[in-house]
Design an enzyme around this catalytic site. Structure first.
Site, PDB file in Angstrom:
ATOM      1  N   HIS A 198      -6.005   4.757   5.886  1.00 39.38           N
ATOM      2  CA  HIS A 198      -5.779   3.498   5.179  1.00 39.38           C
ATOM      3  C   HIS A 198      -6.769   2.619   4.491  1.00 39.38           C
ATOM      4  CE1 HIS A 198      -3.813  -0.260   4.099  1.00 39.38           C
ATOM      5  NE2 HIS A 198      -4.953  -0.876   4.592  1.00 39.38           N
TER       6      HIS A 198
ATOM      7  N   CYS B 114       0.996  -1.244  -0.098  1.00 49.02           N
ATOM      8  CA  CYS B 114      -0.154  -0.041  -0.178  1.00 49.02           C
ATOM      9  C   CYS B 114       0.772   1.380  -0.059  1.00 49.02           C
ATOM     10  CB  CYS B 114      -1.006   0.014   1.327  1.00 49.02           C
ATOM     11  SG  CYS B 114      -2.158   1.413   1.356  1.00 49.02           S
TER      12      CYS B 114
ATOM     13  N   CYS C 129       0.805   3.663   5.814  1.00 52.30           N
ATOM     14  CA  CYS C 129       1.708   2.467   5.384  1.00 52.30           C
ATOM     15  C   CYS C 129       3.016   2.884   5.085  1.00 52.30           C
ATOM     16  CB  CYS C 129       1.293   1.333   4.292  1.00 52.30           C
ATOM     17  SG  CYS C 129      -0.384   0.807   4.753  1.00 52.30           S
TER      18      CYS C 129
HETATM   19 ZN    ZN Z   1      -1.890   1.940   3.762  1.00 55.45          ZN
END
Ligand code: ZN
Length: 408
Positions: free
Chosen positions: A383, A352, A357
Protein backbone atom coordinates in the site's frame (compact mmCIF):
# COMPACT_ATOMS: atom_id res chain seq x y z
CA UNK A 1 20.42 2.50 -26.28
CA UNK A 2 22.63 5.06 -24.52
CA UNK A 3 21.56 6.95 -21.44
CA UNK A 4 19.33 9.85 -22.32
CA UNK A 5 17.27 12.40 -20.48
CA UNK A 6 14.45 14.23 -22.18
CA UNK A 7 12.31 16.93 -20.62
CA UNK A 8 8.87 16.77 -22.18
CA UNK A 9 6.85 19.28 -20.18
CA UNK A 10 7.50 21.99 -17.65
CA UNK A 11 5.23 23.80 -15.22
CA UNK A 12 7.01 26.71 -13.61
CA UNK A 13 10.11 25.09 -12.15
CA UNK A 14 8.76 21.52 -12.27
CA UNK A 15 9.76 19.23 -15.12
CA UNK A 16 8.22 16.03 -16.47
CA UNK A 17 10.45 13.90 -18.61
CA UNK A 18 11.95 10.57 -19.36
CA UNK A 19 15.20 8.85 -18.47
CA UNK A 20 16.26 6.19 -20.96
CA UNK A 21 18.53 3.48 -19.57
CA UNK A 22 19.75 0.13 -20.84
CA UNK A 23 17.02 -1.46 -18.72
CA UNK A 24 14.05 0.60 -19.72
CA UNK A 25 12.58 4.05 -19.53
CA UNK A 26 11.77 5.93 -16.38
CA UNK A 27 9.15 8.64 -16.24
CA UNK A 28 10.28 11.60 -14.15
CA UNK A 29 9.96 13.03 -11.62
CA UNK A 30 10.32 9.61 -10.08
CA UNK A 31 10.36 8.17 -6.58
CA UNK A 32 12.74 5.22 -6.34
CA UNK A 33 11.88 2.56 -3.72
CA UNK A 34 14.87 1.31 -1.75
CA UNK A 35 15.90 -2.32 -2.13
CA UNK A 36 18.88 -2.31 0.19
CA UNK A 37 19.97 -5.94 -0.11
CA UNK A 38 18.70 -6.59 -3.65
CA UNK A 39 15.22 -6.81 -2.17
CA UNK A 40 12.48 -4.31 -1.45
CA UNK A 41 11.71 -5.77 1.94
CA UNK A 42 8.52 -7.89 1.98
CA UNK A 43 7.57 -7.42 -1.70
CA UNK A 44 8.46 -9.82 -4.52
CA UNK A 45 9.69 -8.51 -7.85
CA UNK A 46 6.58 -9.46 -9.85
CA UNK A 47 4.48 -7.35 -7.49
CA UNK A 48 6.93 -4.46 -7.84
CA UNK A 49 6.47 -4.72 -11.61
CA UNK A 50 2.69 -4.74 -11.24
CA UNK A 51 2.94 -1.59 -9.13
CA UNK A 52 4.62 0.09 -12.09
CA UNK A 53 8.01 0.59 -10.47
CA UNK A 54 10.49 1.52 -13.19
CA UNK A 55 13.64 1.91 -11.09
CA UNK A 56 14.87 0.56 -7.76
CA UNK A 57 17.75 1.64 -5.54
CA UNK A 58 20.31 -0.76 -4.10
CA UNK A 59 22.88 -0.02 -1.38
CA UNK A 60 26.48 -0.75 -2.35
CA UNK A 61 27.72 -0.93 1.24
CA UNK A 62 25.24 -3.65 2.19
CA UNK A 63 25.64 -5.64 -1.04
CA UNK A 64 29.42 -5.43 -0.77
CA UNK A 65 29.21 -7.07 2.66
CA UNK A 66 26.48 -9.53 1.68
CA UNK A 67 26.53 -11.45 -0.64
CA UNK A 68 29.67 -9.71 -1.97
CA UNK A 69 30.22 -7.86 -5.23
CA UNK A 70 31.97 -10.75 -6.94
CA UNK A 71 29.08 -13.10 -6.26
CA UNK A 72 26.58 -10.64 -7.71
CA UNK A 73 28.82 -9.93 -10.70
CA UNK A 74 29.17 -13.63 -11.54
CA UNK A 75 25.41 -14.04 -11.39
CA UNK A 76 24.82 -11.36 -14.00
CA UNK A 77 24.94 -8.27 -11.83
CA UNK A 78 22.00 -7.09 -9.76
CA UNK A 79 19.57 -7.42 -12.67
CA UNK A 80 20.33 -11.09 -13.16
CA UNK A 81 20.86 -11.89 -9.51
CA UNK A 82 17.56 -10.47 -8.27
CA UNK A 83 15.67 -11.10 -11.50
CA UNK A 84 14.77 -7.49 -12.02
CA UNK A 85 14.72 -6.50 -15.69
CA UNK A 86 14.06 -2.82 -15.12
CA UNK A 87 16.42 -0.03 -14.12
CA UNK A 88 18.49 0.04 -10.92
CA UNK A 89 20.50 2.79 -9.22
CA UNK A 90 23.17 2.11 -6.62
CA UNK A 91 24.58 4.58 -4.14
CA UNK A 92 28.34 4.73 -3.71
CA UNK A 93 28.42 3.50 -0.14
CA UNK A 94 29.64 6.89 1.04
CA UNK A 95 26.50 7.79 2.94
CA UNK A 96 26.17 4.34 4.50
CA UNK A 97 29.77 4.40 5.67
CA UNK A 98 29.24 7.93 6.96
CA UNK A 99 26.36 6.59 9.04
CA UNK A 100 28.68 4.20 10.84
CA UNK A 101 30.09 7.11 12.89
CA UNK A 102 32.46 5.54 15.40
CA UNK A 103 33.34 2.72 13.06
CA UNK A 104 35.07 4.75 10.32
CA UNK A 105 38.25 6.67 9.60
CA UNK A 106 38.43 9.09 6.68
CA UNK A 107 41.68 9.96 4.87
CA UNK A 108 42.48 11.44 1.46
CA UNK A 109 42.71 7.92 0.08
CA UNK A 110 39.28 6.84 1.27
CA UNK A 111 37.39 5.51 4.24
CA UNK A 112 38.36 2.63 6.51
CA UNK A 113 35.32 1.22 8.23
CA UNK A 114 34.18 -1.70 10.28
CA UNK A 115 31.36 -3.91 9.13
CA UNK A 116 28.22 -3.53 11.20
CA UNK A 117 27.78 -7.29 10.79
CA UNK A 118 30.97 -8.74 12.23
CA UNK A 119 33.31 -5.83 12.93
CA UNK A 120 35.63 -6.81 10.04
CA UNK A 121 37.79 -4.01 8.64
CA UNK A 122 37.13 -2.75 5.10
CA UNK A 123 38.21 0.13 2.91
CA UNK A 124 36.29 2.15 0.33
CA UNK A 125 38.07 4.55 -1.99
CA UNK A 126 36.64 6.35 -4.99
CA UNK A 127 38.23 3.63 -7.11
CA UNK A 128 37.00 0.63 -5.11
CA UNK A 129 33.52 2.15 -4.74
CA UNK A 130 33.38 2.48 -8.54
CA UNK A 131 34.69 -1.06 -8.97
CA UNK A 132 32.00 -2.33 -6.62
CA UNK A 133 29.26 -0.43 -8.44
CA UNK A 134 30.49 -1.58 -11.85
CA UNK A 135 30.45 -5.15 -10.53
CA UNK A 136 26.93 -4.76 -9.19
CA UNK A 137 25.93 -3.42 -12.60
CA UNK A 138 23.22 -0.87 -11.82
CA UNK A 139 22.18 1.44 -14.65
CA UNK A 140 22.97 4.59 -12.69
CA UNK A 141 25.83 4.69 -10.20
CA UNK A 142 27.07 7.43 -7.91
CA UNK A 143 30.44 9.09 -7.37
CA UNK A 144 32.08 8.36 -4.02
CA UNK A 145 31.56 11.38 -1.78
CA UNK A 146 31.97 12.43 1.81
CA UNK A 147 28.67 13.28 3.41
CA UNK A 148 29.40 16.29 5.61
CA UNK A 149 28.02 15.87 9.10
CA UNK A 150 25.53 18.29 10.65
CA UNK A 151 26.28 20.63 12.22
CA UNK A 152 29.61 21.55 10.60
CA UNK A 153 31.32 24.94 10.57
CA UNK A 154 32.24 26.57 7.28
CA UNK A 155 35.88 25.49 7.31
CA UNK A 156 34.89 21.90 7.92
CA UNK A 157 32.15 21.99 5.25
CA UNK A 158 34.60 23.51 2.77
CA UNK A 159 37.34 20.97 3.44
CA UNK A 160 34.83 18.17 3.09
CA UNK A 161 33.48 19.65 -0.15
CA UNK A 162 37.01 19.95 -1.57
CA UNK A 163 37.69 16.30 -0.83
CA UNK A 164 34.40 15.25 -2.41
CA UNK A 165 35.45 17.18 -5.54
CA UNK A 166 38.80 15.38 -5.64
CA UNK A 167 37.01 12.08 -5.08
CA UNK A 168 34.57 12.95 -7.89
CA UNK A 169 37.48 13.34 -10.31
CA UNK A 170 38.96 10.03 -9.17
CA UNK A 171 35.54 8.35 -9.44
CA UNK A 172 35.08 9.59 -12.99
CA UNK A 173 38.59 8.62 -14.06
CA UNK A 174 38.20 5.09 -12.74
CA UNK A 175 34.73 4.76 -14.23
CA UNK A 176 35.86 5.93 -17.67
CA UNK A 177 38.66 3.38 -17.65
CA UNK A 178 36.55 0.44 -16.46
CA UNK A 179 32.96 1.07 -17.54
CA UNK A 180 32.98 -1.73 -20.10
CA UNK A 181 33.43 -4.28 -17.30
CA UNK A 182 29.75 -4.04 -16.42
CA UNK A 183 28.32 -7.58 -16.11
CA UNK A 184 25.28 -7.15 -18.30
CA UNK A 185 24.00 -10.13 -20.24
CA UNK A 186 24.81 -11.04 -23.79
CA UNK A 187 22.17 -11.24 -26.50
CA UNK A 188 21.36 -14.77 -25.33
CA UNK A 189 20.70 -13.50 -21.86
CA UNK A 190 23.52 -15.32 -20.14
CA UNK A 191 25.82 -13.33 -17.91
CA UNK A 192 29.16 -12.28 -19.37
CA UNK A 193 32.22 -13.37 -17.45
CA UNK A 194 34.28 -10.36 -16.59
CA UNK A 195 37.26 -9.40 -14.56
CA UNK A 196 37.34 -8.64 -10.89
CA UNK A 197 40.80 -7.10 -11.25
CA UNK A 198 39.16 -3.87 -10.27
CA UNK A 199 39.39 -4.95 -6.68
CA UNK A 200 43.15 -5.36 -6.72
CA UNK A 201 43.73 -1.82 -5.62
CA UNK A 202 42.08 0.17 -2.96
CA UNK A 203 41.02 -2.70 -0.74
CA UNK A 204 43.48 -3.16 2.09
CA UNK A 205 41.65 -5.87 3.93
CA UNK A 206 39.90 -8.51 1.90
CA UNK A 207 37.37 -10.48 3.87
CA UNK A 208 36.29 -13.93 2.84
CA UNK A 209 32.67 -13.01 3.26
CA UNK A 210 32.96 -9.87 1.18
CA UNK A 211 33.32 -12.11 -1.86
CA UNK A 212 36.25 -10.17 -3.27
CA UNK A 213 38.94 -11.97 -5.22
CA UNK A 214 42.36 -10.74 -4.15
CA UNK A 215 44.03 -12.35 -7.16
CA UNK A 216 41.81 -10.87 -9.85
CA UNK A 217 42.64 -11.80 -13.41
CA UNK A 218 42.99 -9.41 -16.34
CA UNK A 219 39.73 -8.28 -17.82
CA UNK A 220 37.95 -10.20 -20.52
CA UNK A 221 37.86 -8.67 -23.96
CA UNK A 222 34.93 -6.37 -24.49
CA UNK A 223 32.74 -7.35 -27.44
CA UNK A 224 32.87 -4.66 -30.08
CA UNK A 225 29.08 -4.57 -30.26
CA UNK A 226 28.87 -3.80 -26.54
CA UNK A 227 27.90 -0.17 -26.38
CA UNK A 228 25.70 0.05 -23.32
CA UNK A 229 27.37 1.28 -20.20
CA UNK A 230 26.31 2.59 -16.84
CA UNK A 231 25.85 6.29 -16.12
CA UNK A 232 27.88 7.88 -13.35
CA UNK A 233 26.28 10.80 -11.52
CA UNK A 234 28.18 13.46 -9.57
CA UNK A 235 27.13 14.55 -6.08
CA UNK A 236 26.96 18.14 -4.84
CA UNK A 237 27.99 18.66 -1.21
CA UNK A 238 28.85 21.81 0.77
CA UNK A 239 27.00 21.31 4.03
CA UNK A 240 24.29 23.87 4.77
CA UNK A 241 26.33 26.78 3.35
CA UNK A 242 24.60 28.10 0.24
CA UNK A 243 27.76 29.65 -1.20
CA UNK A 244 29.63 26.36 -0.82
CA UNK A 245 26.71 24.57 -2.44
CA UNK A 246 27.01 26.91 -5.44
CA UNK A 247 30.74 26.31 -5.68
CA UNK A 248 30.32 22.55 -5.29
CA UNK A 249 27.67 22.51 -8.03
CA UNK A 250 29.76 24.56 -10.47
CA UNK A 251 32.95 22.58 -9.92
CA UNK A 252 31.15 19.23 -10.09
CA UNK A 253 29.60 20.35 -13.39
CA UNK A 254 33.09 21.28 -14.60
CA UNK A 255 34.18 17.68 -14.02
CA UNK A 256 31.21 16.65 -16.14
CA UNK A 257 28.55 14.05 -15.41
CA UNK A 258 25.31 12.99 -17.18
CA UNK A 259 23.34 13.72 -13.99
CA UNK A 260 23.78 15.47 -10.66
CA UNK A 261 22.69 14.57 -7.15
CA UNK A 262 22.22 16.78 -4.14
CA UNK A 263 23.78 14.90 -1.24
CA UNK A 264 24.49 15.64 2.40
CA UNK A 265 20.91 16.39 3.38
CA UNK A 266 18.51 14.63 5.76
CA UNK A 267 21.44 14.36 8.19
CA UNK A 268 19.63 15.88 11.16
CA UNK A 269 19.07 19.43 9.94
CA UNK A 270 15.64 21.07 10.29
CA UNK A 271 13.33 20.49 7.33
CA UNK A 272 13.06 24.15 6.37
CA UNK A 273 16.87 24.24 6.05
CA UNK A 274 16.78 21.14 3.84
CA UNK A 275 14.35 22.89 1.55
CA UNK A 276 16.40 26.08 1.50
CA UNK A 277 19.58 24.23 0.52
CA UNK A 278 17.77 22.19 -2.13
CA UNK A 279 16.21 25.25 -3.69
CA UNK A 280 19.50 27.16 -3.73
CA UNK A 281 21.43 24.20 -5.16
CA UNK A 282 18.91 23.53 -7.92
CA UNK A 283 19.50 27.04 -9.25
CA UNK A 284 23.08 26.04 -10.12
CA UNK A 285 22.38 22.68 -11.76
CA UNK A 286 22.07 22.39 -15.56
CA UNK A 287 18.48 22.37 -16.79
CA UNK A 288 19.08 19.61 -19.33
CA UNK A 289 20.48 17.02 -16.91
CA UNK A 290 18.60 14.88 -14.35
CA UNK A 291 18.66 16.16 -10.77
CA UNK A 292 18.56 13.60 -8.00
CA UNK A 293 17.76 14.58 -4.42
CA UNK A 294 19.07 11.81 -2.20
CA UNK A 295 17.23 10.50 0.82
CA UNK A 296 13.87 12.31 0.84
CA UNK A 297 11.13 12.15 1.89
CA UNK A 298 7.54 12.24 3.06
CA UNK A 299 4.66 12.26 0.54
CA UNK A 300 4.38 16.03 1.04
CA UNK A 301 8.11 16.50 0.50
CA UNK A 302 8.34 14.50 -2.72
CA UNK A 303 5.55 16.65 -4.14
CA UNK A 304 7.25 19.84 -2.97
CA UNK A 305 10.66 18.89 -4.33
CA UNK A 306 9.13 17.89 -7.66
CA UNK A 307 7.59 21.35 -7.76
CA UNK A 308 11.05 22.86 -7.25
CA UNK A 309 12.47 20.94 -10.21
CA UNK A 310 13.87 17.71 -8.72
CA UNK A 311 13.65 14.73 -11.09
CA UNK A 312 14.62 11.77 -8.90
CA UNK A 313 14.19 10.93 -5.21
CA UNK A 314 14.59 7.94 -2.94
CA UNK A 315 13.82 7.20 0.68
CA UNK A 316 13.34 4.22 2.97
CA UNK A 317 10.37 5.96 4.55
CA UNK A 318 7.43 4.28 2.75
CA UNK A 319 8.84 0.78 3.16
CA UNK A 320 10.29 1.18 6.65
CA UNK A 321 7.20 2.98 7.97
CA UNK A 322 5.00 0.25 6.51
CA UNK A 323 6.84 -2.40 8.48
CA UNK A 324 6.16 -0.37 11.60
CA UNK A 325 2.46 -0.04 10.83
CA UNK A 326 2.59 3.60 9.68
CA UNK A 327 0.56 3.97 6.52
CA UNK A 328 0.25 6.99 4.23
CA UNK A 329 -3.23 7.64 2.88
CA UNK A 330 -5.13 10.37 1.03
CA UNK A 331 -6.72 11.18 4.40
CA UNK A 332 -3.46 11.43 6.28
CA UNK A 333 -1.32 9.02 8.24
CA UNK A 334 -2.82 5.88 9.73
CA UNK A 335 -1.16 4.00 12.57
CA UNK A 336 -2.80 0.67 11.91
CA UNK A 337 -1.78 -0.77 15.26
CA UNK A 338 -4.33 1.40 17.07
CA UNK A 339 -7.25 -0.38 18.75
CA UNK A 340 -9.68 2.04 17.09
CA UNK A 341 -9.31 0.07 13.85
CA UNK A 342 -10.09 -3.33 15.43
CA UNK A 343 -13.70 -3.29 14.20
CA UNK A 344 -13.23 -0.97 11.19
CA UNK A 345 -14.66 -2.65 8.09
CA UNK A 346 -13.63 0.14 5.75
CA UNK A 347 -10.64 0.08 3.39
CA UNK A 348 -7.34 1.52 4.54
CA UNK A 349 -7.68 4.36 2.03
CA UNK A 350 -11.03 4.75 0.22
CA UNK A 351 -9.28 6.73 -2.53
CA UNK A 352 -6.54 4.17 -3.18
CA UNK A 353 -6.88 1.68 -6.01
CA UNK A 354 -4.16 -0.66 -4.77
CA UNK A 355 -4.78 -4.35 -4.32
CA UNK A 356 -4.65 -4.01 -0.54
CA UNK A 357 -7.25 -1.26 -0.30
CA UNK A 358 -9.44 -3.04 -2.84
CA UNK A 359 -9.53 -6.27 -0.89
CA UNK A 360 -8.89 -5.92 2.83
CA UNK A 361 -10.39 -4.00 5.74
CA UNK A 362 -8.64 -1.85 8.28
CA UNK A 363 -9.75 -4.38 10.90
CA UNK A 364 -7.94 -7.19 9.08
CA UNK A 365 -4.78 -5.14 8.56
CA UNK A 366 -4.85 -4.15 12.23
CA UNK A 367 -5.28 -7.80 13.23
CA UNK A 368 -2.32 -8.90 11.06
CA UNK A 369 -0.11 -6.21 12.55
CA UNK A 370 -1.17 -6.89 16.14
CA UNK A 371 -0.56 -10.61 15.59
CA UNK A 372 2.87 -9.96 14.09
CA UNK A 373 1.94 -11.79 10.90
CA UNK A 374 4.45 -11.57 8.04
CA UNK A 375 1.54 -10.68 5.75
CA UNK A 376 1.14 -7.40 7.62
CA UNK A 377 4.54 -6.28 6.36
CA UNK A 378 3.75 -7.42 2.82
CA UNK A 379 0.38 -5.69 2.57
CA UNK A 380 1.45 -2.53 4.39
CA UNK A 381 4.48 -2.13 2.13
CA UNK A 382 2.45 -2.70 -1.03
CA UNK A 383 0.00 0.00 0.00
CA UNK A 384 2.64 2.56 0.97
CA UNK A 385 4.56 2.02 -2.27
CA UNK A 386 1.31 2.32 -4.22
CA UNK A 387 0.55 5.56 -2.46
CA UNK A 388 3.96 7.01 -3.28
CA UNK A 389 3.80 5.86 -6.90
CA UNK A 390 0.27 7.22 -7.33
CA UNK A 391 1.43 10.51 -5.83
CA UNK A 392 4.21 10.77 -8.40
CA UNK A 393 1.84 9.82 -11.22
CA UNK A 394 -0.40 12.70 -10.21
CA UNK A 395 2.58 15.02 -9.99
CA UNK A 396 3.71 14.08 -13.50
CA UNK A 397 0.16 14.42 -14.79
CA UNK A 398 -0.15 17.87 -13.24
CA UNK A 399 3.12 18.99 -14.83
CA UNK A 400 2.03 17.68 -18.21
CA UNK A 401 -1.29 19.44 -17.98
CA UNK A 402 0.59 22.57 -17.00
CA UNK A 403 -2.27 23.78 -14.91
CA UNK A 404 -2.89 24.43 -11.27
CA UNK A 405 -3.93 21.38 -9.32
CA UNK A 406 -4.01 20.33 -5.73
CA UNK A 407 -0.35 19.41 -6.09
CA UNK A 408 0.88 22.68 -7.48
ZN1 ZN B 1 -3.86 1.20 -0.99
Amino acid sequence: MPFEFQIESTSNRARAGRLVTAHGEIETPVFMPVGTLASVKAVPQDTLEDLGIQILLGNTYHLYLRPGVETVRKLGGLHGFMSWPRAILTDSGGFQVFSLNELRKVTEDGVTFRSHLDGGSHFFSPESAMAAQIGLGADIIMAFDECTEFPADRARAQASMEMTLRWAERSKKYFDEHKHEVPWGTASGSPVERSSAAFDSGTTVVEEQSGLRPDGQPGAAVPTCFEQTQSLFGIVQGGMDLELRRESAERTIDIGFPGYAIGGLSVGEPRNLTREVVEATLDHLPADKPRYLMGVGTPEEIVEYSRLGVDMMDCVLPTRAARHGLLFTSEGRVSIKQARYAQDQGPLDPNCGCRVCQRYSRAYLRHLYASNEVLAQVLNTIHNLSFYLDTMRRVRHSIRLGEESRFF
